[in-house]
Design a protein around this motif. Structure first.
Motif, mmCIF file in Angstrom:
data_model
loop_
_atom_site.group_PDB
_atom_site.id
_atom_site.type_symbol
_atom_site.label_atom_id
_atom_site.label_comp_id
_atom_site.label_asym_id
_atom_site.label_seq_id
_atom_site.Cartn_x
_atom_site.Cartn_y
_atom_site.Cartn_z
ATOM 1 N N HIS A 191 -4.603 7.675 -11.325
ATOM 2 C CA HIS A 191 -5.736 7.552 -10.410
ATOM 3 C C HIS A 191 -5.527 8.503 -9.231
ATOM 4 N N PRO A 192 -6.580 9.149 -8.728
ATOM 5 C CA PRO A 192 -6.430 10.099 -7.615
ATOM 6 C C PRO A 192 -5.766 9.507 -6.380
ATOM 7 N N ASP A 193 -5.900 8.194 -6.163
ATOM 8 C CA ASP A 193 -5.322 7.555 -4.983
ATOM 9 C C ASP A 193 -3.970 6.916 -5.249
ATOM 10 N N PHE A 194 -3.437 7.095 -6.485
ATOM 11 C CA PHE A 194 -2.153 6.476 -6.819
ATOM 12 C C PHE A 194 -1.049 7.054 -5.933
ATOM 13 N N GLY A 195 -0.270 6.174 -5.300
ATOM 14 C CA GLY A 195 0.863 6.610 -4.489
ATOM 15 C C GLY A 195 0.502 7.108 -3.110
ATOM 16 N N LYS A 196 -0.773 7.054 -2.726
ATOM 17 C CA LYS A 196 -1.195 7.551 -1.422
ATOM 18 C C LYS A 196 -1.268 6.412 -0.402
ATOM 19 N N LEU A 197 -0.919 6.761 0.847
ATOM 20 C CA LEU A 197 -0.948 5.782 1.921
ATOM 21 C C LEU A 197 -2.384 5.395 2.246
ATOM 22 N N GLN A 198 -2.661 4.085 2.265
ATOM 23 C CA GLN A 198 -3.995 3.585 2.586
ATOM 24 C C GLN A 198 -3.877 2.425 3.567
ATOM 25 N N VAL A 199 -4.833 2.347 4.474
ATOM 26 C CA VAL A 199 -4.884 1.178 5.365
ATOM 27 C C VAL A 199 -5.455 0.006 4.567
ATOM 28 N N CYS A 200 -4.787 -1.160 4.632
ATOM 29 C CA CYS A 200 -5.272 -2.305 3.866
ATOM 30 C C CYS A 200 -6.643 -2.742 4.400
ATOM 31 N N ILE A 201 -7.437 -3.319 3.527
ATOM 32 C CA ILE A 201 -8.822 -3.672 3.857
ATOM 33 C C ILE A 201 -8.881 -4.619 5.049
ATOM 34 N N CYS A 202 -7.971 -5.593 5.086
ATOM 35 C CA CYS A 202 -8.013 -6.574 6.169
ATOM 36 C C CYS A 202 -7.716 -5.947 7.525
ATOM 37 N N ARG A 203 -6.940 -4.877 7.527
ATOM 38 C CA ARG A 203 -6.590 -4.244 8.803
ATOM 39 C C ARG A 203 -7.581 -3.153 9.164
ATOM 40 N N ARG A 204 -8.195 -2.545 8.154
ATOM 41 C CA ARG A 204 -9.091 -1.420 8.403
ATOM 42 C C ARG A 204 -10.231 -1.826 9.340
ATOM 43 N N ALA A 205 -10.684 -3.051 9.199
ATOM 44 C CA ALA A 205 -11.800 -3.506 10.024
ATOM 45 C C ALA A 205 -11.415 -3.601 11.492
ATOM 46 N N ASN A 206 -10.107 -3.742 11.761
ATOM 47 C CA ASN A 206 -9.659 -3.892 13.146
ATOM 48 C C ASN A 206 -9.346 -2.571 13.835
ATOM 49 N N VAL A 207 -9.345 -1.495 13.064
ATOM 50 C CA VAL A 207 -9.048 -0.187 13.651
ATOM 51 C C VAL A 207 -10.326 0.349 14.255
ATOM 52 N N THR A 208 -10.595 0.007 15.494
ATOM 53 C CA THR A 208 -11.831 0.387 16.165
ATOM 54 C C THR A 208 -11.707 1.780 16.765
ATOM 55 N N ASN A 209 -12.871 2.281 17.219
ATOM 56 C CA ASN A 209 -12.871 3.595 17.859
ATOM 57 C C ASN A 209 -11.997 3.606 19.104
ATOM 58 N N THR A 210 -11.949 2.477 19.812
ATOM 59 C CA THR A 210 -11.132 2.403 21.021
ATOM 60 C C THR A 210 -9.661 2.598 20.693
ATOM 61 N N ILE A 211 -9.205 1.951 19.627
ATOM 62 C CA ILE A 211 -7.808 2.083 19.212
ATOM 63 C C ILE A 211 -7.523 3.523 18.799
ATOM 64 N N ARG A 212 -8.461 4.124 18.047
ATOM 65 C CA ARG A 212 -8.262 5.514 17.619
ATOM 66 C C ARG A 212 -8.142 6.441 18.827
ATOM 67 N N GLU A 213 -8.989 6.223 19.828
ATOM 68 C CA GLU A 213 -8.937 7.065 21.025
ATOM 69 C C GLU A 213 -7.612 6.891 21.760
ATOM 70 N N ARG A 214 -7.110 5.649 21.803
ATOM 71 C CA ARG A 214 -5.837 5.403 22.476
ATOM 72 C C ARG A 214 -4.694 6.107 21.747
ATOM 73 N N LEU A 215 -4.728 6.072 20.421
ATOM 74 C CA LEU A 215 -3.687 6.734 19.637
ATOM 75 C C LEU A 215 -3.714 8.244 19.829
ATOM 76 N N PHE A 216 -4.925 8.808 19.869
ATOM 77 C CA PHE A 216 -5.035 10.247 20.089
ATOM 78 C C PHE A 216 -4.493 10.625 21.470
#
Length: 416
Positions: free
Chosen positions: A5-30
Protein backbone atom coordinates in the motif's frame (compact mmCIF):
# COMPACT_ATOMS: atom_id res chain seq x y z
CA UNK A 1 -1.87 -1.00 5.92
CA UNK A 2 -1.08 -4.08 3.84
CA UNK A 3 2.41 -4.49 2.36
CA UNK A 4 2.47 -2.72 -0.99
CA UNK A 5 0.00 0.00 0.00
CA UNK A 6 1.35 3.51 -0.78
CA UNK A 7 1.00 4.50 2.90
CA UNK A 8 2.60 1.32 4.29
CA UNK A 9 5.34 2.18 6.80
CA UNK A 10 4.68 5.93 6.65
CA UNK A 11 4.22 8.12 9.72
CA UNK A 12 0.57 9.16 10.17
CA UNK A 13 -1.24 11.10 12.86
CA UNK A 14 -3.85 8.81 14.45
CA UNK A 15 -7.46 9.75 13.72
CA UNK A 16 -8.30 10.45 17.36
CA UNK A 17 -5.44 12.93 17.67
CA UNK A 18 -5.74 14.50 14.23
CA UNK A 19 -8.93 16.26 15.24
CA UNK A 20 -7.10 17.97 18.11
CA UNK A 21 -4.30 19.39 15.97
CA UNK A 22 -5.82 22.83 15.47
CA UNK A 23 -4.48 25.76 13.50
CA UNK A 24 -3.45 27.39 16.77
CA UNK A 25 -1.26 24.43 17.70
CA UNK A 26 0.27 24.38 14.21
CA UNK A 27 1.11 28.08 14.46
CA UNK A 28 2.71 27.56 17.87
CA UNK A 29 4.85 24.72 16.53
CA UNK A 30 5.99 26.79 13.57
CA UNK A 31 6.91 29.67 15.90
CA UNK A 32 8.74 27.31 18.26
CA UNK A 33 10.60 25.81 15.33
CA UNK A 34 11.78 29.13 13.86
CA UNK A 35 10.27 27.93 10.59
CA UNK A 36 8.12 30.97 9.89
CA UNK A 37 10.47 32.20 7.17
CA UNK A 38 11.13 28.70 5.85
CA UNK A 39 7.59 27.35 5.61
CA UNK A 40 7.79 27.33 1.80
CA UNK A 41 10.82 25.03 1.86
CA UNK A 42 9.01 21.72 1.45
CA UNK A 43 9.59 18.51 -0.45
CA UNK A 44 7.03 19.68 -3.00
CA UNK A 45 8.94 22.90 -3.72
CA UNK A 46 12.35 21.18 -3.97
CA UNK A 47 13.66 20.78 -7.52
CA UNK A 48 14.38 17.08 -7.57
CA UNK A 49 16.99 17.23 -10.35
CA UNK A 50 18.11 20.80 -9.77
CA UNK A 51 18.14 23.63 -12.27
CA UNK A 52 17.82 23.05 -16.00
CA UNK A 53 21.13 22.03 -17.57
CA UNK A 54 22.64 20.65 -14.36
CA UNK A 55 25.00 17.77 -15.06
CA UNK A 56 23.92 14.19 -14.44
CA UNK A 57 26.35 13.66 -11.56
CA UNK A 58 25.07 16.69 -9.66
CA UNK A 59 21.44 15.95 -10.50
CA UNK A 60 21.81 12.37 -9.25
CA UNK A 61 23.37 13.64 -6.01
CA UNK A 62 20.46 16.03 -5.46
CA UNK A 63 17.91 13.31 -6.11
CA UNK A 64 19.66 10.94 -3.72
CA UNK A 65 19.70 13.62 -1.00
CA UNK A 66 16.01 14.31 -1.60
CA UNK A 67 15.10 10.63 -1.35
CA UNK A 68 17.12 10.18 1.85
CA UNK A 69 15.52 13.24 3.48
CA UNK A 70 11.98 12.27 2.46
CA UNK A 71 12.47 8.72 3.71
CA UNK A 72 13.80 10.06 7.02
CA UNK A 73 10.87 12.47 7.42
CA UNK A 74 8.41 9.57 7.12
CA UNK A 75 10.08 7.56 9.88
CA UNK A 76 12.10 10.03 12.03
CA UNK A 77 14.34 7.12 12.86
CA UNK A 78 17.87 7.96 14.03
CA UNK A 79 19.83 10.93 12.74
CA UNK A 80 20.25 12.48 9.30
CA UNK A 81 23.48 14.32 8.43
CA UNK A 82 23.34 16.43 5.25
CA UNK A 83 26.69 17.76 4.06
CA UNK A 84 27.79 19.74 1.01
CA UNK A 85 28.84 23.16 -0.19
CA UNK A 86 26.97 26.43 0.18
CA UNK A 87 23.69 26.61 -1.74
CA UNK A 88 23.55 22.91 -2.66
CA UNK A 89 20.12 22.39 -1.06
CA UNK A 90 20.99 21.13 2.44
CA UNK A 91 18.93 23.73 4.30
CA UNK A 92 15.94 23.27 1.98
CA UNK A 93 15.88 19.52 2.64
CA UNK A 94 16.39 19.99 6.40
CA UNK A 95 13.53 22.51 6.47
CA UNK A 96 11.39 20.15 4.39
CA UNK A 97 11.90 17.44 7.02
CA UNK A 98 10.98 19.91 9.76
CA UNK A 99 7.90 21.23 7.93
CA UNK A 100 6.72 17.69 7.25
CA UNK A 101 7.15 16.76 10.92
CA UNK A 102 5.34 19.90 12.15
CA UNK A 103 2.54 19.15 9.72
CA UNK A 104 2.22 15.76 11.38
CA UNK A 105 2.00 17.38 14.81
CA UNK A 106 5.56 16.54 15.89
CA UNK A 107 7.05 19.27 18.15
CA UNK A 108 10.07 20.48 16.18
CA UNK A 109 12.90 22.92 16.75
CA UNK A 110 14.73 24.26 13.69
CA UNK A 111 17.77 26.34 14.62
CA UNK A 112 20.97 27.45 12.96
CA UNK A 113 23.76 26.59 15.36
CA UNK A 114 24.83 30.23 15.93
CA UNK A 115 21.19 31.07 16.74
CA UNK A 116 20.99 28.12 19.12
CA UNK A 117 23.99 29.39 21.05
CA UNK A 118 22.55 32.93 21.12
CA UNK A 119 19.27 31.52 22.44
CA UNK A 120 21.14 29.89 25.29
CA UNK A 121 23.17 33.03 26.03
CA UNK A 122 20.04 35.23 26.09
CA UNK A 123 18.40 32.86 28.57
CA UNK A 124 20.77 34.11 31.25
CA UNK A 125 18.98 37.50 31.15
CA UNK A 126 15.48 36.31 30.24
CA UNK A 127 12.88 36.93 32.96
CA UNK A 128 10.42 34.45 31.40
CA UNK A 129 12.69 31.40 31.48
CA UNK A 130 15.91 30.09 32.98
CA UNK A 131 18.97 28.83 31.19
CA UNK A 132 18.27 25.31 32.45
CA UNK A 133 14.70 25.40 31.09
CA UNK A 134 15.83 26.65 27.68
CA UNK A 135 18.68 24.14 27.52
CA UNK A 136 16.34 21.30 28.46
CA UNK A 137 13.79 22.43 25.87
CA UNK A 138 16.41 22.24 23.12
CA UNK A 139 18.05 18.94 23.99
CA UNK A 140 14.68 17.21 24.58
CA UNK A 141 12.90 18.45 21.45
CA UNK A 142 11.01 15.64 19.76
CA UNK A 143 12.80 16.56 16.52
CA UNK A 144 15.82 18.88 16.54
CA UNK A 145 17.19 20.34 13.28
CA UNK A 146 20.61 21.98 13.57
CA UNK A 147 21.40 23.99 10.44
CA UNK A 148 24.88 25.23 9.48
CA UNK A 149 26.76 23.13 12.01
CA UNK A 150 30.36 24.32 12.12
CA UNK A 151 29.70 28.01 11.43
CA UNK A 152 29.53 28.88 15.13
CA UNK A 153 32.22 30.72 17.04
CA UNK A 154 34.12 27.79 18.53
CA UNK A 155 34.71 29.07 22.04
CA UNK A 156 35.21 26.58 24.83
CA UNK A 157 31.74 27.33 26.19
CA UNK A 158 30.10 26.89 22.77
CA UNK A 159 31.90 23.60 22.10
CA UNK A 160 30.90 22.23 25.50
CA UNK A 161 27.21 23.17 25.17
CA UNK A 162 27.00 21.72 21.67
CA UNK A 163 28.61 18.50 22.83
CA UNK A 164 26.20 18.23 25.75
CA UNK A 165 23.22 18.61 23.42
CA UNK A 166 24.58 16.20 20.81
CA UNK A 167 25.67 13.65 23.40
CA UNK A 168 22.31 13.74 25.23
CA UNK A 169 20.41 13.17 22.01
CA UNK A 170 22.88 10.47 20.97
CA UNK A 171 22.47 8.53 24.21
CA UNK A 172 18.67 8.82 24.04
CA UNK A 173 18.55 8.28 20.26
CA UNK A 174 16.34 11.33 19.74
CA UNK A 175 15.59 12.22 16.08
CA UNK A 176 18.09 14.83 14.90
CA UNK A 177 18.91 16.45 11.55
CA UNK A 178 22.17 18.30 11.00
CA UNK A 179 23.51 20.20 8.00
CA UNK A 180 27.14 21.20 7.54
CA UNK A 181 29.55 22.34 4.86
CA UNK A 182 32.46 20.82 6.77
CA UNK A 183 34.14 17.52 6.05
CA UNK A 184 33.57 15.01 8.84
CA UNK A 185 37.21 15.15 9.96
CA UNK A 186 36.90 18.94 10.48
CA UNK A 187 34.23 18.50 13.17
CA UNK A 188 35.21 18.38 16.85
CA UNK A 189 36.41 14.87 17.68
CA UNK A 190 33.82 13.97 20.33
CA UNK A 191 30.93 15.00 18.08
CA UNK A 192 32.56 13.44 15.02
CA UNK A 193 32.72 10.05 16.73
CA UNK A 194 28.95 10.15 17.30
CA UNK A 195 28.22 11.30 13.76
CA UNK A 196 30.29 8.37 12.50
CA UNK A 197 27.98 5.78 14.09
CA UNK A 198 26.42 3.98 11.09
CA UNK A 199 23.78 2.34 13.24
CA UNK A 200 22.27 5.69 14.19
CA UNK A 201 23.39 8.23 11.59
CA UNK A 202 22.52 8.32 7.88
CA UNK A 203 25.14 10.44 6.10
CA UNK A 204 24.24 12.09 2.81
CA UNK A 205 26.72 14.26 0.92
CA UNK A 206 25.17 16.49 -1.74
CA UNK A 207 27.49 17.34 -4.59
CA UNK A 208 25.96 20.26 -6.49
CA UNK A 209 26.90 23.87 -7.26
CA UNK A 210 25.41 26.84 -5.43
CA UNK A 211 21.93 27.29 -6.91
CA UNK A 212 22.27 31.05 -6.36
CA UNK A 213 25.43 31.16 -8.49
CA UNK A 214 25.27 27.98 -10.60
CA UNK A 215 28.47 28.60 -12.50
CA UNK A 216 30.53 30.30 -9.81
CA UNK A 217 31.44 27.15 -7.89
CA UNK A 218 31.67 24.84 -10.87
CA UNK A 219 34.91 22.92 -10.82
CA UNK A 220 36.45 24.89 -7.90
CA UNK A 221 37.27 28.10 -9.82
CA UNK A 222 39.72 29.22 -7.14
CA UNK A 223 41.81 26.15 -8.04
CA UNK A 224 41.02 25.50 -11.67
CA UNK A 225 42.82 27.16 -14.58
CA UNK A 226 40.35 25.85 -17.15
CA UNK A 227 39.20 29.37 -18.02
CA UNK A 228 42.67 29.97 -19.49
CA UNK A 229 42.08 27.09 -21.91
CA UNK A 230 38.47 27.80 -22.88
CA UNK A 231 39.32 27.81 -26.62
CA UNK A 232 41.01 24.42 -26.47
CA UNK A 233 38.25 22.13 -27.66
CA UNK A 234 38.11 19.06 -29.85
CA UNK A 235 36.78 21.21 -32.70
CA UNK A 236 39.86 23.44 -32.53
CA UNK A 237 42.37 20.60 -32.35
CA UNK A 238 44.53 20.14 -35.44
CA UNK A 239 45.36 16.63 -36.58
CA UNK A 240 48.11 18.24 -38.71
CA UNK A 241 47.26 16.32 -41.87
CA UNK A 242 48.57 19.22 -43.94
CA UNK A 243 52.08 18.83 -42.52
CA UNK A 244 54.75 16.57 -43.92
CA UNK A 245 54.98 14.32 -40.90
CA UNK A 246 55.77 10.58 -40.89
CA UNK A 247 52.72 8.33 -40.84
CA UNK A 248 53.53 6.83 -37.39
CA UNK A 249 53.63 10.32 -35.85
CA UNK A 250 50.30 11.30 -37.41
CA UNK A 251 48.82 8.02 -36.20
CA UNK A 252 49.97 8.72 -32.63
CA UNK A 253 48.24 12.10 -32.81
CA UNK A 254 45.04 10.56 -34.14
CA UNK A 255 45.12 7.82 -31.48
CA UNK A 256 45.49 10.41 -28.73
CA UNK A 257 42.65 12.49 -30.18
CA UNK A 258 40.28 9.51 -30.36
CA UNK A 259 41.26 8.30 -26.87
CA UNK A 260 40.59 11.77 -25.46
CA UNK A 261 37.19 11.95 -27.18
CA UNK A 262 36.19 8.54 -25.85
CA UNK A 263 37.29 9.48 -22.33
CA UNK A 264 35.35 12.75 -22.51
CA UNK A 265 32.17 10.83 -23.32
CA UNK A 266 32.62 8.33 -20.47
CA UNK A 267 35.34 9.25 -17.97
CA UNK A 268 36.61 5.98 -16.56
CA UNK A 269 40.00 5.04 -15.21
CA UNK A 270 43.06 7.15 -15.94
CA UNK A 271 44.19 8.61 -19.26
CA UNK A 272 47.89 9.53 -19.42
CA UNK A 273 49.04 11.65 -22.36
CA UNK A 274 52.80 11.77 -22.89
CA UNK A 275 54.92 13.60 -25.43
CA UNK A 276 57.27 16.50 -26.02
CA UNK A 277 56.33 20.06 -25.15
CA UNK A 278 53.70 21.68 -27.41
CA UNK A 279 52.74 18.38 -29.02
CA UNK A 280 49.06 18.91 -28.12
CA UNK A 281 48.63 16.95 -24.90
CA UNK A 282 47.49 19.97 -22.85
CA UNK A 283 45.04 20.89 -25.63
CA UNK A 284 43.47 17.42 -25.50
CA UNK A 285 43.33 17.43 -21.70
CA UNK A 286 41.62 20.83 -21.76
CA UNK A 287 39.25 19.62 -24.50
CA UNK A 288 38.16 16.76 -22.21
CA UNK A 289 37.61 19.21 -19.36
CA UNK A 290 35.70 21.70 -21.54
CA UNK A 291 33.50 18.92 -22.92
CA UNK A 292 32.58 17.72 -19.41
CA UNK A 293 31.94 21.33 -18.30
CA UNK A 294 29.53 21.79 -21.23
CA UNK A 295 27.70 18.67 -20.07
CA UNK A 296 27.24 20.24 -16.63
CA UNK A 297 29.91 18.22 -14.81
CA UNK A 298 32.89 20.60 -14.64
CA UNK A 299 36.11 18.88 -13.58
CA UNK A 300 39.02 20.27 -11.64
CA UNK A 301 41.68 21.26 -14.19
CA UNK A 302 44.96 22.35 -12.64
CA UNK A 303 48.68 22.48 -13.45
CA UNK A 304 50.61 20.42 -10.94
CA UNK A 305 52.92 23.30 -9.85
CA UNK A 306 49.82 25.49 -9.29
CA UNK A 307 48.14 22.69 -7.33
CA UNK A 308 51.09 22.54 -4.95
CA UNK A 309 51.03 26.33 -4.57
CA UNK A 310 47.34 26.12 -3.60
CA UNK A 311 48.19 23.54 -0.95
CA UNK A 312 51.05 25.63 0.45
CA UNK A 313 48.81 28.71 0.57
CA UNK A 314 46.55 27.01 3.14
CA UNK A 315 49.33 27.34 5.72
CA UNK A 316 49.03 31.14 5.56
CA UNK A 317 47.35 32.76 8.60
CA UNK A 318 45.04 34.57 6.15
CA UNK A 319 43.90 31.39 4.41
CA UNK A 320 40.12 30.92 4.22
CA UNK A 321 40.44 27.13 4.21
CA UNK A 322 42.51 24.44 5.89
CA UNK A 323 45.09 22.23 4.26
CA UNK A 324 43.06 19.11 5.01
CA UNK A 325 39.95 20.52 3.38
CA UNK A 326 41.77 21.80 0.29
CA UNK A 327 43.65 18.52 -0.15
CA UNK A 328 40.41 16.58 0.22
CA UNK A 329 38.73 18.75 -2.45
CA UNK A 330 41.52 17.87 -4.86
CA UNK A 331 41.93 14.18 -4.21
CA UNK A 332 38.17 13.46 -4.18
CA UNK A 333 37.29 15.55 -7.27
CA UNK A 334 34.92 13.45 -9.45
CA UNK A 335 37.18 14.19 -12.43
CA UNK A 336 40.69 15.58 -11.97
CA UNK A 337 42.86 16.84 -14.84
CA UNK A 338 46.53 17.24 -13.88
CA UNK A 339 48.54 19.15 -16.44
CA UNK A 340 52.36 19.19 -16.64
CA UNK A 341 53.11 16.49 -14.11
CA UNK A 342 56.87 16.31 -13.62
CA UNK A 343 57.57 20.04 -13.91
CA UNK A 344 57.27 20.60 -10.16
CA UNK A 345 60.21 20.89 -7.81
CA UNK A 346 60.49 17.48 -6.12
CA UNK A 347 61.07 18.26 -2.47
CA UNK A 348 60.32 15.46 0.05
CA UNK A 349 57.07 17.26 0.99
CA UNK A 350 55.99 17.49 -2.67
CA UNK A 351 56.92 13.86 -3.29
CA UNK A 352 54.82 12.69 -0.36
CA UNK A 353 51.78 14.84 -1.16
CA UNK A 354 51.76 13.75 -4.79
CA UNK A 355 51.99 10.13 -3.75
CA UNK A 356 49.10 10.53 -1.30
CA UNK A 357 47.04 12.19 -4.04
CA UNK A 358 47.76 9.52 -6.64
CA UNK A 359 47.41 6.65 -4.22
CA UNK A 360 43.98 7.83 -3.04
CA UNK A 361 42.64 8.23 -6.57
CA UNK A 362 44.22 4.94 -7.61
CA UNK A 363 42.56 2.99 -4.79
CA UNK A 364 39.23 4.77 -5.35
CA UNK A 365 39.56 4.40 -9.15
CA UNK A 366 38.53 8.02 -9.66
CA UNK A 367 38.66 9.29 -13.29
CA UNK A 368 41.90 11.21 -13.84
CA UNK A 369 43.64 12.77 -16.85
CA UNK A 370 47.37 13.38 -16.66
CA UNK A 371 49.75 15.07 -19.07
CA UNK A 372 53.46 14.46 -18.67
CA UNK A 373 56.60 14.80 -20.78
CA UNK A 374 57.88 11.45 -22.02
CA UNK A 375 61.22 11.75 -20.23
CA UNK A 376 59.53 12.82 -16.97
CA UNK A 377 57.61 9.55 -16.76
CA UNK A 378 60.82 7.60 -16.30
CA UNK A 379 62.04 10.03 -13.64
CA UNK A 380 58.78 9.94 -11.66
CA UNK A 381 58.68 8.61 -8.10
CA UNK A 382 58.64 4.81 -8.36
CA UNK A 383 55.46 4.51 -6.28
CA UNK A 384 53.59 6.88 -8.58
CA UNK A 385 55.08 5.40 -11.75
CA UNK A 386 53.94 1.91 -10.76
CA UNK A 387 50.36 3.17 -10.60
CA UNK A 388 50.62 5.01 -13.90
CA UNK A 389 51.86 1.83 -15.56
CA UNK A 390 48.98 -0.32 -14.28
CA UNK A 391 47.15 -1.14 -17.51
CA UNK A 392 44.08 -2.33 -15.59
CA UNK A 393 43.32 1.27 -14.66
CA UNK A 394 45.54 3.47 -16.84
CA UNK A 395 45.75 4.00 -20.57
CA UNK A 396 48.99 5.64 -21.70
CA UNK A 397 49.02 7.34 -25.09
CA UNK A 398 52.42 8.43 -26.43
CA UNK A 399 52.28 11.41 -28.78
CA UNK A 400 55.41 11.33 -30.93
CA UNK A 401 54.69 14.39 -33.07
CA UNK A 402 57.05 17.38 -32.78
CA UNK A 403 55.98 20.70 -31.30
CA UNK A 404 53.14 22.39 -33.16
CA UNK A 405 54.01 25.86 -34.44
CA UNK A 406 51.42 26.26 -37.20
CA UNK A 407 48.43 28.58 -37.34
CA UNK A 408 45.93 28.03 -34.57
CA UNK A 409 42.76 26.17 -35.32
CA UNK A 410 40.85 29.20 -34.07
CA UNK A 411 42.32 31.40 -36.81
CA UNK A 412 41.69 28.75 -39.44
CA UNK A 413 38.06 28.43 -38.45
CA UNK A 414 37.72 32.22 -38.49
CA UNK A 415 38.97 32.35 -42.08
CA UNK A 416 36.43 29.71 -43.06
Amino acid sequence: MPVGHPDFGKLQVCICRRANVTNTIRERLFALSHLDELKDLTFESFKLRGRKGLGEMHANSLEQGFNQARHYAQSLNGWLLLSGGYGCGKTHLAAAVANFAVGMGVPTLFLTVPDLLDTLRFAYNDQDTTFEQRFDEIRNAKLLVLDDFGTQNATGWAQEKLFQIVNYRYINKLPTVMTTNLALDEIEARIRSRLSDPELVTQTKISAPDFRRPMADAGHPELSSLDLHSSRTFEHFSLRKDESLPAPELKSLKDAYEAAQAFAQKPRGWLVLTGDYACGKTHLAAAIANHRAEMGDPPLFVMVPDLLDHLRATFSPNSQTTFDRRFDEIRTAPLLVLDDLGTQSMTPWVREKLYQLFNYRYNAELPTVITIAADSLEEMDARIRSRLLDTRLCKIIGMTVPAYHGKSAVKKSAKK
